[in-house]
Scaffold this motif. Structure first.
Motif, PDB file in Angstrom:
ATOM      1  N   ARG A  22       0.840  -1.199   0.000  1.00 27.59           N
ATOM      2  CA  ARG A  22       0.000   0.000   0.000  1.00 27.59           C
ATOM      3  C   ARG A  22       0.871   1.243   0.000  1.00 27.59           C
ATOM      4  O   ARG A  22       1.800   1.359   0.805  1.00 27.59           O
ATOM      5  CB  ARG A  22      -0.908  -0.004   1.238  1.00 27.59           C
ATOM      6  N   ARG A  23       0.582   2.164  -0.925  1.00 28.07           N
ATOM      7  CA  ARG A  23       1.389   3.379  -1.057  1.00 28.07           C
ATOM      8  C   ARG A  23       1.288   4.202   0.225  1.00 28.07           C
ATOM      9  O   ARG A  23       0.215   4.430   0.756  1.00 28.07           O
ATOM     10  CB  ARG A  23       0.965   4.179  -2.298  1.00 28.07           C
ATOM     11  N   GLY A  24       2.456   4.597   0.733  1.00 30.93           N
ATOM     12  CA  GLY A  24       2.546   5.260   2.027  1.00 30.93           C
ATOM     13  C   GLY A  24       2.111   6.711   1.975  1.00 30.93           C
ATOM     14  O   GLY A  24       1.907   7.282   0.901  1.00 30.93           O
ATOM     15  N   LYS A  28       2.623   9.764  -3.833  1.00 33.62           N
ATOM     16  CA  LYS A  28       1.431  10.095  -4.618  1.00 33.62           C
ATOM     17  C   LYS A  28       0.475   8.901  -4.531  1.00 33.62           C
ATOM     18  O   LYS A  28       0.910   7.769  -4.410  1.00 33.62           O
ATOM     19  CB  LYS A  28       1.812  10.301  -6.097  1.00 33.62           C
ATOM     20  N   MET A  29      -0.801   9.139  -4.611  1.00 30.18           N
ATOM     21  CA  MET A  29      -1.818   8.075  -4.539  1.00 30.18           C
ATOM     22  C   MET A  29      -1.700   7.280  -3.229  1.00 30.18           C
ATOM     23  O   MET A  29      -1.850   6.049  -3.210  1.00 30.18           O
ATOM     24  CB  MET A  29      -1.736   7.148  -5.753  1.00 30.18           C
ATOM     25  N   ALA A  30      -1.409   7.995  -2.140  1.00 29.59           N
ATOM     26  CA  ALA A  30      -1.284   7.361  -0.818  1.00 29.59           C
ATOM     27  C   ALA A  30      -2.545   6.568  -0.498  1.00 29.59           C
ATOM     28  O   ALA A  30      -3.657   7.012  -0.786  1.00 29.59           O
ATOM     29  CB  ALA A  30      -1.051   8.441   0.230  1.00 29.59           C
ATOM     30  N   TRP A  33      -3.413   0.444  -3.124  1.00 31.42           N
ATOM     31  CA  TRP A  33      -2.557  -0.752  -3.214  1.00 31.42           C
ATOM     32  C   TRP A  33      -1.971  -0.847  -4.617  1.00 31.42           C
ATOM     33  O   TRP A  33      -2.601  -0.434  -5.594  1.00 31.42           O
ATOM     34  CB  TRP A  33      -3.369  -1.999  -2.890  1.00 31.42           C
ATOM     35  N   GLU A  34      -0.762  -1.397  -4.690  1.00 24.82           N
ATOM     36  CA  GLU A  34      -0.078  -1.534  -5.979  1.00 24.82           C
ATOM     37  C   GLU A  34       0.777  -2.789  -5.992  1.00 24.82           C
ATOM     38  O   GLU A  34       0.994  -3.422  -4.965  1.00 24.82           O
ATOM     39  CB  GLU A  34       0.824  -0.313  -6.229  1.00 24.82           C
ATOM     40  N   PHE A  35       1.266  -3.095  -7.173  1.00 24.41           N
ATOM     41  CA  PHE A  35       2.311  -4.097  -7.324  1.00 24.41           C
ATOM     42  C   PHE A  35       3.609  -3.292  -7.271  1.00 24.41           C
ATOM     43  O   PHE A  35       3.814  -2.401  -8.108  1.00 24.41           O
ATOM     44  CB  PHE A  35       2.147  -4.828  -8.655  1.00 24.41           C
ATOM     45  N   PRO A  36       4.476  -3.546  -6.296  1.00 18.14           N
ATOM     46  CA  PRO A  36       5.612  -2.638  -6.098  1.00 18.14           C
ATOM     47  C   PRO A  36       6.554  -2.597  -7.302  1.00 18.14           C
ATOM     48  O   PRO A  36       6.701  -3.567  -8.024  1.00 18.14           O
ATOM     49  CB  PRO A  36       6.305  -3.196  -4.861  1.00 18.14           C
ATOM     50  N   GLY A  37       7.184  -1.454  -7.466  1.00 20.02           N
ATOM     51  CA  GLY A  37       8.094  -1.252  -8.593  1.00 20.02           C
ATOM     52  C   GLY A  37       8.387   0.223  -8.699  1.00 20.02           C
ATOM     53  O   GLY A  37       8.408   0.930  -7.692  1.00 20.02           O
ATOM     54  N   GLY A  38       8.595   0.713  -9.907  1.00 19.69           N
ATOM     55  CA  GLY A  38       8.853   2.142 -10.064  1.00 19.69           C
ATOM     56  C   GLY A  38       9.208   2.486 -11.493  1.00 19.69           C
ATOM     57  O   GLY A  38       9.120   1.637 -12.396  1.00 19.69           O
ATOM     58  N   LYS A  39       9.607   3.736 -11.674  1.00 14.32           N
ATOM     59  CA  LYS A  39       9.862   4.259 -13.023  1.00 14.32           C
ATOM     60  C   LYS A  39      11.094   3.601 -13.651  1.00 14.32           C
ATOM     61  O   LYS A  39      12.126   3.455 -13.009  1.00 14.32           O
ATOM     62  CB  LYS A  39      10.091   5.771 -12.946  1.00 14.32           C
ATOM     63  N   ILE A  40      10.954   3.269 -14.924  1.00 15.04           N
ATOM     64  CA  ILE A  40      12.063   2.672 -15.669  1.00 15.04           C
ATOM     65  C   ILE A  40      13.010   3.787 -16.109  1.00 15.04           C
ATOM     66  O   ILE A  40      12.577   4.778 -16.707  1.00 15.04           O
ATOM     67  CB  ILE A  40      11.542   1.881 -16.891  1.00 15.04           C
ATOM     68  N   ARG A  52      15.783  -3.632  -9.140  1.00 24.41           N
ATOM     69  CA  ARG A  52      16.384  -2.467  -8.454  1.00 24.41           C
ATOM     70  C   ARG A  52      15.388  -1.813  -7.507  1.00 24.41           C
ATOM     71  O   ARG A  52      15.689  -1.541  -6.346  1.00 24.41           O
ATOM     72  CB  ARG A  52      16.858  -1.455  -9.521  1.00 24.41           C
ATOM     73  N   GLU A  53      14.156  -1.571  -7.978  1.00 25.22           N
ATOM     74  CA  GLU A  53      13.158  -0.887  -7.140  1.00 25.22           C
ATOM     75  C   GLU A  53      12.772  -1.732  -5.924  1.00 25.22           C
ATOM     76  O   GLU A  53      12.551  -1.198  -4.839  1.00 25.22           O
ATOM     77  CB  GLU A  53      11.903  -0.564  -7.970  1.00 25.22           C
ATOM     78  N   LEU A  54      12.664  -3.042  -6.105  1.00 31.10           N
ATOM     79  CA  LEU A  54      12.300  -3.903  -4.967  1.00 31.10           C
ATOM     80  C   LEU A  54      13.393  -3.878  -3.903  1.00 31.10           C
ATOM     81  O   LEU A  54      13.106  -3.914  -2.705  1.00 31.10           O
ATOM     82  CB  LEU A  54      12.028  -5.331  -5.439  1.00 31.10           C
ATOM     83  N   GLU A  56      15.503  -1.221  -3.503  1.00 29.55           N
ATOM     84  CA  GLU A  56      15.487   0.134  -2.933  1.00 29.55           C
ATOM     85  C   GLU A  56      14.333   0.338  -1.965  1.00 29.55           C
ATOM     86  O   GLU A  56      14.488   0.931  -0.907  1.00 29.55           O
ATOM     87  CB  GLU A  56      15.362   1.177  -4.064  1.00 29.55           C
ATOM     88  N   GLU A  57      13.145  -0.113  -2.343  1.00 33.38           N
ATOM     89  CA  GLU A  57      11.944   0.220  -1.552  1.00 33.38           C
ATOM     90  C   GLU A  57      11.592  -0.813  -0.499  1.00 33.38           C
ATOM     91  O   GLU A  57      10.919  -0.493   0.477  1.00 33.38           O
ATOM     92  CB  GLU A  57      10.734   0.394  -2.497  1.00 33.38           C
ATOM     93  N   LEU A  58      12.010  -2.074  -0.713  1.00 30.82           N
ATOM     94  CA  LEU A  58      11.583  -3.132   0.212  1.00 30.82           C
ATOM     95  C   LEU A  58      12.747  -4.002   0.707  1.00 30.82           C
ATOM     96  O   LEU A  58      12.502  -4.973   1.430  1.00 30.82           O
ATOM     97  CB  LEU A  58      10.547  -4.026  -0.479  1.00 30.82           C
ATOM     98  N   ARG A  74      -4.223   6.768 -18.254  1.00 29.03           N
ATOM     99  CA  ARG A  74      -4.036   8.223 -18.247  1.00 29.03           C
ATOM    100  C   ARG A  74      -4.600   8.795 -16.964  1.00 29.03           C
ATOM    101  O   ARG A  74      -5.817   8.812 -16.781  1.00 29.03           O
ATOM    102  CB  ARG A  74      -4.757   8.842 -19.448  1.00 29.03           C
ATOM    103  N   TYR A  75      -3.698   9.184 -16.059  1.00 32.11           N
ATOM    104  CA  TYR A  75      -4.128   9.949 -14.889  1.00 32.11           C
ATOM    105  C   TYR A  75      -4.281  11.385 -15.381  1.00 32.11           C
ATOM    106  O   TYR A  75      -3.943  11.702 -16.520  1.00 32.11           O
ATOM    107  CB  TYR A  75      -3.080   9.844 -13.778  1.00 32.11           C
ATOM    108  N   GLU A  76      -4.759  12.284 -14.498  1.00 31.40           N
ATOM    109  CA  GLU A  76      -5.028  13.655 -14.952  1.00 31.40           C
ATOM    110  C   GLU A  76      -3.838  14.304 -15.646  1.00 31.40           C
ATOM    111  O   GLU A  76      -3.963  14.867 -16.722  1.00 31.40           O
ATOM    112  CB  GLU A  76      -5.456  14.508 -13.765  1.00 31.40           C
ATOM    113  N   ALA A 118      -4.425   2.197 -12.521  1.00 27.82           N
ATOM    114  CA  ALA A 118      -3.671   1.532 -13.595  1.00 27.82           C
ATOM    115  C   ALA A 118      -3.505   0.040 -13.341  1.00 27.82           C
ATOM    116  O   ALA A 118      -3.230  -0.730 -14.261  1.00 27.82           O
ATOM    117  CB  ALA A 118      -2.286   2.182 -13.729  1.00 27.82           C
ATOM    118  N   ASP A 119      -3.669  -0.360 -12.074  1.00 24.04           N
ATOM    119  CA  ASP A 119      -3.394  -1.747 -11.696  1.00 24.04           C
ATOM    120  C   ASP A 119      -4.592  -2.681 -11.882  1.00 24.04           C
ATOM    121  O   ASP A 119      -4.424  -3.894 -11.853  1.00 24.04           O
ATOM    122  CB  ASP A 119      -2.951  -1.816 -10.228  1.00 24.04           C
ATOM    123  N   ILE A 120      -5.773  -2.108 -12.033  1.00 27.17           N
ATOM    124  CA  ILE A 120      -6.959  -2.973 -12.107  1.00 27.17           C
ATOM    125  C   ILE A 120      -6.901  -3.874 -13.350  1.00 27.17           C
ATOM    126  O   ILE A 120      -7.022  -5.095 -13.231  1.00 27.17           O
ATOM    127  CB  ILE A 120      -8.256  -2.130 -12.026  1.00 27.17           C
TER     128      ILE A 120
END
Ligand SMILES: Nc1nc2c([nH]c(=O)n2[C@H]2C[C@H](O)[C@@H](COP(=O)(O)OP(=O)(O)OP(=O)(O)O)O2)c(=O)[nH]1
Length: 135
Positions: A22-24, A28-30, A33-40, A52-54, A56-58, A74-76, A118-120
């Protein structure tokens, strides 16, 4: 035109459950829930990015496999191309740093979570692939 980013997200499976975080409160989007990861990053593969992200973050030690699903949302102000990669945990341990909760959720309950939009479709594709594989 809205900014566009490519994001890699980990699909980590243990028996019939998937790892979700769950995003802390500082993200953003606190609270979603998400599948953890991040920007490429430039020149990085989705697999390298997610490993790398797993870490760094976990602080999670993992190995990445195939891309299992993709979805562009597409978010806003941002268009996110989410690339879901199958990932194996090499050690059964992790530490929360940016997320405030993590859980193993059975595949058939994944869509009950308050997922990032985006995860649905990603969750739906992951469920469909598991059903095709007969597990
Ligand atoms: N990691 C991740 N991000 C997601 C998912 N679904 C989704 O819409 N996003 C969005 C949220 C963010 O706008 C973007 C990735 O953000 P992030 O904060 O996880 O990535 P990052 O660590 O590389 O970013 P940063 O904190 O360095 O800015 O993608 C998902 O399942 N996992």
């Amino acid at each position: 035109m809205a900014a566009h980013i490519d994001v890699a997200a980990a699909i980590i499976r243990r028996e019939d459950a998937i790892f979700v975080a769950r995003r802390g409160p500082n993200q953003k989007m606190a609270g979603l829930w998400e599948f953890p990861g991040g920007k490429i990053e430039t020149g990085e593969t989705p697999q390298c990015c997610v490993v790398r992200e797993l870490m760094e973050e976990l602080s999670m030690t993992t190995a990445a496999g195939a891309i299992i699903a993709t979805n562009t949302h597409r978010y806003e102000e941002l268009s996110v191309n989410l690339i879901a990669v199958e990932v194996q945990m090499l050690k059964d341990q992790f530490t929360l740093t940016v997320h405030d909760r993590a859980d193993w959720v059975p595949l058939n309950r994944l869509l009950e979570l308050d997922l990032a939009p985006a995860d649905i479709p990603i969750a739906e594709q992951v469920i469909a692939v598991s059903e095709q594989r007969g597990a």
